[in-house]
Scaffold this motif. Structure first.
Motif, mmCIF file in Angstrom:
data_model
loop_
_atom_site.group_PDB
_atom_site.id
_atom_site.type_symbol
_atom_site.label_atom_id
_atom_site.label_comp_id
_atom_site.label_asym_id
_atom_site.label_seq_id
_atom_site.Cartn_x
_atom_site.Cartn_y
_atom_site.Cartn_z
ATOM 1 N N THR A 198 43.862 52.055 66.856
ATOM 2 C CA THR A 198 45.230 52.825 66.459
ATOM 3 C C THR A 198 45.853 52.697 67.810
ATOM 4 O OG1 THR A 198 44.122 54.220 65.150
ATOM 5 C CG2 THR A 198 46.219 55.164 65.961
ATOM 6 N N ALA A 199 47.120 51.979 67.630
ATOM 7 C CA ALA A 199 48.208 52.169 68.689
ATOM 8 C C ALA A 199 48.883 53.411 68.709
ATOM 9 C CB ALA A 199 49.457 51.165 68.319
ATOM 10 N N VAL A 200 49.020 53.871 70.091
ATOM 11 C CA VAL A 200 49.433 55.170 70.424
ATOM 12 C C VAL A 200 50.338 55.011 71.475
ATOM 13 C CG1 VAL A 200 48.954 57.739 71.396
ATOM 14 C CG2 VAL A 200 47.127 56.197 70.164
ATOM 15 N N GLU A 201 51.588 55.361 70.941
ATOM 16 C CA GLU A 201 53.039 55.371 71.856
ATOM 17 C C GLU A 201 53.274 56.933 72.283
ATOM 18 O OE1 GLU A 201 56.072 53.013 70.530
ATOM 19 O OE2 GLU A 201 54.435 51.307 70.036
ATOM 20 N N GLN A 202 53.517 57.190 73.591
ATOM 21 C CA GLN A 202 54.088 58.649 73.978
ATOM 22 C C GLN A 202 53.100 59.482 73.143
ATOM 23 O OE1 GLN A 202 56.349 58.630 76.104
ATOM 24 N NE2 GLN A 202 56.887 56.518 76.034
ATOM 25 N N THR A 213 47.429 51.732 62.413
ATOM 26 C CA THR A 213 46.122 51.633 62.469
ATOM 27 C C THR A 213 45.711 50.477 61.740
ATOM 28 O OG1 THR A 213 45.871 54.013 62.776
ATOM 29 C CG2 THR A 213 44.003 52.729 61.897
ATOM 30 N N ASN A 214 44.928 49.704 62.464
ATOM 31 C CA ASN A 214 44.508 48.247 61.808
ATOM 32 C C ASN A 214 43.133 48.179 61.863
ATOM 33 O OD1 ASN A 214 47.018 47.058 61.181
ATOM 34 N ND2 ASN A 214 47.260 46.225 63.262
ATOM 35 N N SER A 215 42.343 47.742 60.696
ATOM 36 C CA SER A 215 40.941 47.393 60.944
ATOM 37 C C SER A 215 40.610 45.747 60.934
ATOM 38 C CB SER A 215 40.168 48.072 59.734
ATOM 39 O OG SER A 215 39.016 47.995 59.650
ATOM 40 N N PHE A 216 39.626 45.572 61.761
ATOM 41 C CA PHE A 216 39.214 44.210 61.620
ATOM 42 C C PHE A 216 37.603 44.182 61.480
ATOM 43 C CE2 PHE A 216 42.804 45.162 64.518
ATOM 44 C CZ PHE A 216 43.692 43.960 64.223
ATOM 45 N N LEU A 217 37.253 43.301 60.537
ATOM 46 C CA LEU A 217 35.761 43.081 60.374
ATOM 47 C C LEU A 217 35.248 42.098 60.962
ATOM 48 C CD1 LEU A 217 33.585 43.848 58.158
ATOM 49 C CD2 LEU A 217 34.305 41.677 56.824
ATOM 50 N N LEU A 218 34.230 42.357 61.701
ATOM 51 C CA LEU A 218 33.357 41.306 62.743
ATOM 52 C C LEU A 218 32.582 40.455 61.768
ATOM 53 C CD1 LEU A 218 33.178 40.168 65.568
ATOM 54 C CD2 LEU A 218 30.929 41.675 65.630
ATOM 55 N N THR A 219 32.757 39.329 61.530
ATOM 56 C CA THR A 219 32.235 38.371 60.738
ATOM 57 C C THR A 219 31.253 37.241 61.502
ATOM 58 O OG1 THR A 219 33.644 36.861 60.435
ATOM 59 C CG2 THR A 219 33.781 38.588 58.879
ATOM 60 N N GLY A 220 30.309 36.741 60.788
ATOM 61 C CA GLY A 220 29.641 35.558 61.664
ATOM 62 C C GLY A 220 28.050 36.258 61.604
ATOM 63 N N THR A 221 27.189 35.307 62.248
ATOM 64 C CA THR A 221 25.869 35.798 62.656
ATOM 65 C C THR A 221 25.666 35.670 64.048
ATOM 66 O OG1 THR A 221 25.588 33.329 62.279
ATOM 67 C CG2 THR A 221 25.185 34.597 60.136
ATOM 68 N N SER A 222 26.411 35.046 64.829
ATOM 69 C CA SER A 222 25.716 35.156 66.268
ATOM 70 C C SER A 222 27.125 35.098 67.201
ATOM 71 C CB SER A 222 25.301 33.596 66.401
ATOM 72 O OG SER A 222 26.302 32.612 66.568
#
Ligand SMILES: [Zn+2]
Length: 145
Positions: free
Chosen positions: A111-115, A121-130
Motif C-alpha cells: 500500500t502506498a501511503v502519502e501524508q 494498494t496492489n498485490s503481487f504473486l510470487l511465482t516460480g520454484t526457486s
C-alpha cells in the motif's frame, strides 16, 4: 490468480500503514489458497524489526512468523501472503522486496501511503520454484464483503 480479501481486512491493512507512517508497517495474511485463488481470512500485524531504515525496509521477526504458522495450523489455514506499506513511494515492489521474497505462491501486498493517507494498494504473486526462476506477477485484488 485472483486474490480475495474481505473489506474489513483490506481496510485494516491500509489503516496499519497510515498508523505507522512515515515508517513502513508489515504483517502476515492467513487464509486458504488453491491453484486458482487466494482467499484471506485473517490478518496478523507484525512489528517492523528494521531499525536501520524502517521507512523503506521491512522485516518480520522469525518468532512472529512461527507463531503465525502455529495460529494458522490451529485454524486449518495457511500463510497466504504478506503486506507492507510504502511511505511516500508508489505501490510497486522494490528490488529489495523482490530479493527478500521467498514464499512461493504467496501474495505480497503493498500500500502506498502519502501524508499518512493510504493510496493505492496492489498485490503481487510470487511465482516460480526457486530463487533463480522466481517472479512477481500482478494479481487483481477482489474485495469481498
Ligand atoms: Zn517494499
Amino acid at each position: 490468480m485472483p486474490f480475495h480479501i474481505p473489506q474489513s481486512l483490506y481496510d485494516q491493512l491500509r489503516a496499519h500503514g497510515e498508523e505507522t507512517y512515515p515508517h513502513e508497517c508489515c504483517g502476515i495474511l492467513l487464509g486458504i489458497s488453491d491453484a486458482d485463488n487466494i482467499t484471506v481470512t485473517e490478518l496478523i500485524r507484525a512489528g517492523n524489526t528494521r531499525t536501520d531504515s524502517a521507512h523503506n525496509r521491512y522485516n518480520i521477526a522469525p518468532q512472529e512468523l512461527i507463531s503465525a504458522q502455529r495460529q494458522a495450523r490451529k485454524s486449518g489455514l495457511d500463510i497466504v501472503g504478506f503486506y507492507h506499506s510504502h511511505p511516500d513511494h508508489p505501490a510497486q515492489w522494490s528490488p529489495t522486496d523482490f530479493a527478500e521474497a521467498h514464499w512461493f505462491s504467496c501474495a505480497y501486498v503493498i500500500t502506498a501511503v502519502e501524508q499518512a493517507a493510504a493510496q493505492i494498494t496492489n498485490s503481487f504473486l510470487l511465482t516460480g520454484t526457486s530463487e533463480e526462476d522466481k517472479k512477481f506477477l500482478d494479481e487483481p485484488i477482489e474485495i469481498t464483503t
